[in-house]
Design a protein around this motif. Structure first.
Motif, PDB file in Angstrom:
ATOM      1  N   VAL A  34       0.839  -1.204   0.000  1.00 29.39           N
ATOM      2  CA  VAL A  34       0.000   0.000   0.000  1.00 29.39           C
ATOM      3  C   VAL A  34       0.875   1.255   0.000  1.00 29.39           C
ATOM      4  CG1 VAL A  34      -1.600   1.359   1.397  1.00 29.39           C
ATOM      5  CG2 VAL A  34      -2.019  -1.083   1.042  1.00 29.39           C
ATOM      6  N   ILE A  35       1.917   1.260   0.824  1.00 26.27           N
ATOM      7  CA  ILE A  35       2.792   2.439   0.899  1.00 26.27           C
ATOM      8  C   ILE A  35       3.529   2.633  -0.423  1.00 26.27           C
ATOM      9  CG2 ILE A  35       4.698   3.530   2.138  1.00 26.27           C
ATOM     10  CD1 ILE A  35       3.868   1.941   4.616  1.00 26.27           C
ATOM     11  N   ARG A  36       3.944   1.538  -1.048  1.00 27.24           N
ATOM     12  CA  ARG A  36       4.577   1.635  -2.367  1.00 27.24           C
ATOM     13  C   ARG A  36       3.622   2.275  -3.379  1.00 27.24           C
ATOM     14  NH1 ARG A  36       9.082  -1.824  -3.673  1.00 27.24           N
ATOM     15  NH2 ARG A  36       9.749  -3.076  -1.891  1.00 27.24           N
ATOM     16  N   GLN A  37       2.368   1.853  -3.329  1.00 21.43           N
ATOM     17  CA  GLN A  37       1.372   2.417  -4.246  1.00 21.43           C
ATOM     18  C   GLN A  37       1.215   3.915  -4.018  1.00 21.43           C
ATOM     19  OE1 GLN A  37      -2.506   0.567  -3.940  1.00 21.43           O
ATOM     20  NE2 GLN A  37      -3.460   2.063  -5.293  1.00 21.43           N
ATOM     21  N   LEU A  38       1.176   4.332  -2.767  1.00 24.02           N
ATOM     22  CA  LEU A  38       1.075   5.753  -2.458  1.00 24.02           C
ATOM     23  C   LEU A  38       2.306   6.507  -2.969  1.00 24.02           C
ATOM     24  CD1 LEU A  38      -0.348   5.548   1.175  1.00 24.02           C
ATOM     25  CD2 LEU A  38      -1.583   6.264  -0.879  1.00 24.02           C
ATOM     26  N   ALA A  39       3.479   5.887  -2.845  1.00 26.56           N
ATOM     27  CA  ALA A  39       4.709   6.514  -3.348  1.00 26.56           C
ATOM     28  C   ALA A  39       4.639   6.707  -4.860  1.00 26.56           C
ATOM     29  CB  ALA A  39       5.922   5.670  -2.968  1.00 26.56           C
ATOM     30  N   GLU A  40       4.103   5.711  -5.572  1.00 29.40           N
ATOM     31  CA  GLU A  40       3.965   5.812  -7.022  1.00 29.40           C
ATOM     32  C   GLU A  40       3.010   6.936  -7.410  1.00 29.40           C
ATOM     33  OE1 GLU A  40       2.734   1.943  -8.173  1.00 29.40           O
ATOM     34  OE2 GLU A  40       4.705   1.025  -7.798  1.00 29.40           O
ATOM     35  N   GLU A  41       2.062   7.224  -6.519  1.00 32.92           N
ATOM     36  CA  GLU A  41       1.106   8.305  -6.761  1.00 32.92           C
ATOM     37  C   GLU A  41       1.622   9.654  -6.279  1.00 32.92           C
ATOM     38  OE1 GLU A  41      -2.381   6.907  -4.780  1.00 32.92           O
ATOM     39  OE2 GLU A  41      -2.680   5.238  -6.169  1.00 32.92           O
ATOM     40  N   LYS A  42       2.886   9.683  -5.852  1.00 30.08           N
ATOM     41  CA  LYS A  42       3.564  10.912  -5.423  1.00 30.08           C
ATOM     42  C   LYS A  42       2.980  11.491  -4.132  1.00 30.08           C
ATOM     43  CE  LYS A  42       6.507  10.834  -8.766  1.00 30.08           C
ATOM     44  NZ  LYS A  42       7.924  10.466  -8.470  1.00 30.08           N
ATOM     45  N   MET A  43       2.509  10.624  -3.253  1.00 21.14           N
ATOM     46  CA  MET A  43       2.112  11.060  -1.925  1.00 21.14           C
ATOM     47  C   MET A  43       3.367  11.387  -1.142  1.00 21.14           C
ATOM     48  SD  MET A  43      -0.541  11.472   0.105  1.00 21.14           S
ATOM     49  CE  MET A  43      -0.411  12.273   1.706  1.00 21.14           C
ATOM     50  N   THR A  44       3.406  12.555  -0.525  1.00 24.93           N
ATOM     51  CA  THR A  44       4.550  12.932   0.295  1.00 24.93           C
ATOM     52  C   THR A  44       4.508  12.133   1.600  1.00 24.93           C
ATOM     53  OG1 THR A  44       4.318  15.166  -0.602  1.00 24.93           O
ATOM     54  CG2 THR A  44       5.796  14.884   1.291  1.00 24.93           C
ATOM     55  N   MET A  45       5.614  11.462   1.923  1.00 25.87           N
ATOM     56  CA  MET A  45       5.633  10.598   3.100  1.00 25.87           C
ATOM     57  C   MET A  45       6.971  10.670   3.823  1.00 25.87           C
ATOM     58  SD  MET A  45       3.602   7.173   1.774  1.00 25.87           S
ATOM     59  CE  MET A  45       4.471   7.008   0.203  1.00 25.87           C
TER      60      MET A  45
END
Length: 260
Positions: A197-208
């Motif tokens: 899930v976190i990888r998917q968010l990273a691909e969507e350019k979510m700042t984390m």
């Protein structure tokens, strides 16, 4: 404290988060010593290091769960804390809307359904109930939790509970997500669910900003890696450089534990 509302003018686009010379002690124990970092929009920052190095305390100070002793904390170029003096309560509440925090132990409300856990905060902040519900259902589907909206936390696996916690944070539409060792309470199989899930968010350019002990994950997903030990940043930089060609002996020593 009006000066705390002024955009920090440094001739550059403000980072979503900037920390300068942050210090934090518990009694005589100095936990954070002169920590400085920037988090740019769309980037993933991983913070690694041994237990007790100050990683979680850094996140707790950035999210105002702990009171820092000195330094600056800026959100979007505005001072939330300047020289150890915090902005007003109203201003801090506004900055709190910019981030979401995912804890290692989920922290779900056990007496709320999955859907209510996700929708409660936006509704309390005055958003339209139906719009929040629609958004929550979309997020739950994205988290692989479609059909589980009426379940209660005790009916879910640890990986599912953590995905609900991520959905809850996303429901507030934050500009940056903080993860404090999000997989430390999970077994390896469930860890994979959450990291996906976190990888998917990273691909969507979510700042984390992710405090983690998952070294392959940090290397693969991060734009920037920070290695902390004993309350200081020992080394930081591009993941490939930090993991494959660390400069500092302490970094090399720490990473040897994870070599196969």
């Amino acid at each position: 404290m009006s000066e705390n509302n002024v955009k920090a003018d440094r001739g550059e686009t403000p980072a979503i988060l900037e920390i300068r010379n942050l210090q934090k002690s518990f009694s005589s124990l100095s936990v954070l010593k002169d920590i400085s970092l920037r988090v740019e929009r769309g980037n993933v920052i991983s913070i690694i290091g041994p237990s007790g190095s100050g990683k979680s305390t850094l996140l707790r100070c950035a999210s105002f769960l702990e009171t820092a002793d000195g330094g600056d904390i800026l959100y979007d170029g505005n001072y939330a804390m300047r020289d150890g003096v915090y902005a007003s309560k109203a201003e801090l509440n506004r900055y709190k809307t910019l981030f979401g925090l995912v804890f290692q132990n989920f922290n779900l409300f056990p007496h709320y359904s999955v859907l209510k856990n996700v929708t409660e905060a936006p509704i309390l902040h005055g958003e339209n109930r139906e719009e929040v519900r629609e958004r929550a259902m979309e997020i739950l589907k994205k988290m692989g939790l479609e059909g589980r909206e009426n379940a209660y936390p005790y009916q879910l696996s640890g990986g599912q509970q953590q995905r609900v916690a991520i959905a809850r944070a996303l429901a507030m539409r934050p500009e940056v997500l903080y993860f404090d060792e999000p997989t430390s309470a999970l077994d390896p199989e469930l860890t994979g669910e959450v990291l996906k899930v976190i990888r998917q968010l990273a691909e969507e350019k979510m700042t984390m900003v992710v405090v983690t002990h998952e070294m392959p994950f940090a290397k693969a997903v991060s734009n920037h890696v920070i290695f902390m030990d004993s309350g200081v940043i020992v080394e930081q930089g591009d993941p490939a450089n930090v993991f494959e060609n660390p400069r500092e002996d302490r970094t090399k020593q720490f990473l040897r534990v994870f070599e196969r």
